[in-house]
Design a protein around this motif. Structure first.
Motif, PDB file in Angstrom:
ATOM      1  N   PRO A   6    -118.061   4.503 123.529  1.00 34.54           N
ATOM      2  CA  PRO A   6    -118.372   4.796 122.121  1.00 34.54           C
ATOM      3  C   PRO A   6    -118.453   6.299 121.851  1.00 34.54           C
ATOM      4  CG  PRO A   6    -120.329   4.057 123.290  1.00 34.54           C
ATOM      5  CD  PRO A   6    -119.181   3.814 124.211  1.00 34.54           C
ATOM      6  N   LYS A   7    -118.132   6.660 120.617  1.00 30.40           N
ATOM      7  CA  LYS A   7    -118.184   8.061 120.183  1.00 30.40           C
ATOM      8  C   LYS A   7    -119.563   8.454 119.691  1.00 30.40           C
ATOM      9  CE  LYS A   7    -114.835   7.474 117.234  1.00 30.40           C
ATOM     10  NZ  LYS A   7    -113.828   7.751 116.186  1.00 30.40           N
ATOM     11  N   GLU A   8    -120.382   7.441 119.334  1.00 31.71           N
ATOM     12  CA  GLU A   8    -121.754   7.656 118.888  1.00 31.71           C
ATOM     13  C   GLU A   8    -122.666   6.710 119.670  1.00 31.71           C
ATOM     14  OE1 GLU A   8    -122.020   7.032 114.702  1.00 31.71           O
ATOM     15  OE2 GLU A   8    -120.364   8.402 114.221  1.00 31.71           O
ATOM     16  N   PRO A   9    -123.958   7.013 119.740  1.00 34.60           N
ATOM     17  CA  PRO A   9    -124.877   6.134 120.473  1.00 34.60           C
ATOM     18  C   PRO A   9    -124.891   4.718 119.907  1.00 34.60           C
ATOM     19  CG  PRO A   9    -125.922   8.238 120.002  1.00 34.60           C
ATOM     20  CD  PRO A   9    -124.634   8.231 119.235  1.00 34.60           C
ATOM     21  N   VAL A  10    -124.877   3.737 120.824  1.00 29.36           N
ATOM     22  CA  VAL A  10    -124.874   2.326 120.432  1.00 29.36           C
ATOM     23  C   VAL A  10    -125.876   1.568 121.301  1.00 29.36           C
ATOM     24  CG1 VAL A  10    -122.462   2.406 119.677  1.00 29.36           C
ATOM     25  CG2 VAL A  10    -123.001   1.770 122.040  1.00 29.36           C
ATOM     26  N   ALA A  11    -126.045   0.291 120.979  1.00 31.50           N
ATOM     27  CA  ALA A  11    -126.981  -0.525 121.746  1.00 31.50           C
ATOM     28  C   ALA A  11    -126.447  -0.829 123.135  1.00 31.50           C
ATOM     29  CB  ALA A  11    -127.286  -1.824 120.999  1.00 31.50           C
ATOM     30  N   THR A  12    -125.171  -1.209 123.221  1.00 33.12           N
ATOM     31  CA  THR A  12    -124.582  -1.587 124.506  1.00 33.12           C
ATOM     32  C   THR A  12    -123.242  -0.884 124.671  1.00 33.12           C
ATOM     33  OG1 THR A  12    -125.609  -3.773 124.312  1.00 33.12           O
ATOM     34  CG2 THR A  12    -123.910  -3.508 125.992  1.00 33.12           C
ATOM     35  N   ALA A  13    -123.130  -0.068 125.733  1.00 34.55           N
ATOM     36  CA  ALA A  13    -121.923   0.717 125.982  1.00 34.55           C
ATOM     37  C   ALA A  13    -121.395   0.450 127.380  1.00 34.55           C
ATOM     38  CB  ALA A  13    -122.212   2.206 125.812  1.00 34.55           C
ATOM     39  N   VAL A  14    -120.103   0.165 127.461  1.00 37.82           N
ATOM     40  CA  VAL A  14    -119.403   0.091 128.744  1.00 37.82           C
ATOM     41  C   VAL A  14    -118.592   1.381 128.846  1.00 37.82           C
ATOM     42  CG1 VAL A  14    -117.737  -1.164 130.140  1.00 37.82           C
ATOM     43  CG2 VAL A  14    -119.329  -2.428 128.671  1.00 37.82           C
ATOM     44  N   ILE A  15    -118.934   2.228 129.798  1.00 38.47           N
ATOM     45  CA  ILE A  15    -118.370   3.574 129.854  1.00 38.47           C
ATOM     46  C   ILE A  15    -117.444   3.697 131.060  1.00 38.47           C
ATOM     47  CG2 ILE A  15    -118.941   6.019 130.179  1.00 38.47           C
ATOM     48  CD1 ILE A  15    -121.324   5.597 128.379  1.00 38.47           C
ATOM     49  N   SER A  16    -116.208   4.115 130.782  1.00 41.95           N
ATOM     50  CA  SER A  16    -115.176   4.159 131.819  1.00 41.95           C
ATOM     51  C   SER A  16    -115.331   5.350 132.752  1.00 41.95           C
ATOM     52  CB  SER A  16    -113.785   4.178 131.173  1.00 41.95           C
ATOM     53  OG  SER A  16    -113.574   5.386 130.448  1.00 41.95           O
ATOM     54  N   HIS A  17    -115.751   6.505 132.224  1.00 40.11           N
ATOM     55  CA  HIS A  17    -115.935   7.685 133.071  1.00 40.11           C
ATOM     56  C   HIS A  17    -116.775   8.712 132.330  1.00 40.11           C
ATOM     57  CE1 HIS A  17    -112.415   8.839 130.649  1.00 40.11           C
ATOM     58  NE2 HIS A  17    -112.671  10.101 130.946  1.00 40.11           N
ATOM     59  N   ALA A  18    -117.133   9.788 133.023  1.00 44.52           N
ATOM     60  CA  ALA A  18    -118.191  10.672 132.545  1.00 44.52           C
ATOM     61  C   ALA A  18    -117.722  11.842 131.696  1.00 44.52           C
ATOM     62  CB  ALA A  18    -118.992  11.205 133.741  1.00 44.52           C
ATOM     63  N   HIS A  19    -116.442  11.959 131.375  1.00 42.89           N
ATOM     64  CA  HIS A  19    -116.028  13.037 130.480  1.00 42.89           C
ATOM     65  C   HIS A  19    -116.686  12.860 129.113  1.00 42.89           C
ATOM     66  CE1 HIS A  19    -112.262  14.138 132.999  1.00 42.89           C
ATOM     67  NE2 HIS A  19    -113.266  14.954 133.241  1.00 42.89           N
ATOM     68  N   ALA A  20    -117.024  13.978 128.487  1.00 48.05           N
ATOM     69  CA  ALA A  20    -117.857  13.937 127.292  1.00 48.05           C
ATOM     70  C   ALA A  20    -117.221  13.196 126.128  1.00 48.05           C
ATOM     71  CB  ALA A  20    -118.206  15.365 126.871  1.00 48.05           C
TER      72      ALA A  20
END
Length: 312
Positions: A25-39
């Motif tokens: 996600p581009k903004e904070p959300v309740a549930t995020a699945v994040i592929s990698h740590a780039h900003a």
């Protein structure tokens, strides 16, 4: 049956309606699945974050207490159910801890690549494909005219430069890859890094990825000899546009980020055109959906052979 609305793009990013979670996600959300740590893929402030252990470490270093309320760490191919969708990670080869996200819902397999590359990289896990019904692929360099050269051959260009080098590179992922490549292919060079890159390197080494020799930058050192390579993030690189007594290079797959036509360093951490085609061949999808770039060339290339949907 493939659900055409399985993911959708809204103001917060890539939303999976059926699991009620966001991918990068581009903004904070309740549930995020994040592929990698780039900003641009991993923002702070999410409530629940599902990611790899390395991604969690980088996010906590970068964001501190605001990284997330709760991290849920997944190992490779470990399955977890999020809102009725079975989610698991496969290595994406983009940087340490980068993951492709396999989502299975009602028997249909959707594979989200995040950012990925096929080129070998000694500083991260090699990419691992699986078959899926839908490949949701980045298309950063989905251009038939884009072919990235071998990174080892590119880094050897530094051997022919007999003055100190200011080498621009993104601090996370690219800098660590460059340190390892220089140590491997141009060992006569001495690598200097700013203080901000040091703790990122420490995380790589904690996870078992030895980068080789490097030391903290000082202006005095750069005046003492001619074989230093000073790796700096983009902001610092741009601030020294009039620097004298050094050769300025920027390591990137983008032509517009090269300093001049003569002194180029095309080292990319993304798949180029041929690599995207190889990924499609490996995954063997029934449909391809494109994100993070221009998918029109892929749509034209596969016209009548494979449905290509442009998501952005």
């Amino acid at each position: 049956m493939i659900l055409q609305d399985f993911i959708a793009i809204n103001e917060k990013g890539i939303y999976c309606l059926y699991g009620d979670f966001y991918l990068d996600p581009k903004e904070p959300v309740a549930t995020a699945v994040i592929s990698h740590a780039h900003a641009d893929h991993a923002v702070s402030g999410n409530r629940d974050v599902y990611c790899t252990e390395a991604t969690s470490a980088f996010m906590q270093l970068r964001y501190g207490k605001n990284a997330a309320l709760t991290f849920h760490i997944l190992g490779w191919q470990q399955q977890i159910n999020i809102g009725g969708v079975e989610v698991s990670f496969l290595p994406a080869g983009h940087m340490l801890g980068s993951a492709m996200v396999l989502m299975v819902y009602q028997g249909v397999r959707y594979l989200y690549t995040g950012d990925f590359k096929l080129q070998p990289d000694a500083t991260c896990e090699p990419i691992q494909f699986c078959q899926a019904d839908v490949l949701i692929t980045e298309s950063t360099f989905a251009d038939p005219n884009t072919a990235h050269p071998d990174a080892g051959l590119e880094i050897k260009k530094l051997a022919d430069i007999d003055i100190n080098i200011m080498l621009g590179a993104y601090g996370l992922g690219k800098s660590q890859r460059l340190i390892q490549l220089i140590n491997q292919h141009v060992p006569d060079k001495t690598i200097l890094v700013p203080h901000k890159i040091w703790p990122l390197n420490a995380i790589y080494e904690k996870f078992g990825y030895q980068l080789g020799n490097y030391q903290i930058y000082s202006r005095k050192l750069m005046k003492e000899q001619r074989q230093f390579v000073y790796i700096v993030p983009p902001f610092t690189f741009d601030s020294y546009i009039r620097a004298t007594g050094v050769k300025r290079l920027f390591a990137s797959g983008w032509k517009n980020l090269q300093v001049n036509d003569k002194d180029t360093l095309y080292i990319s951490d993304h798949a180029d055109w041929n690599d995207i085609l190889k990924a499609i061949e490996q995954v063997s999808p029934k449909e391809a959906w494109t994100l993070h770039g221009d998918g029109n060339a892929l749509k034209q290339h596969f016209d009548g052979k494979l449905p290509v949907k442009i998501m952005n």
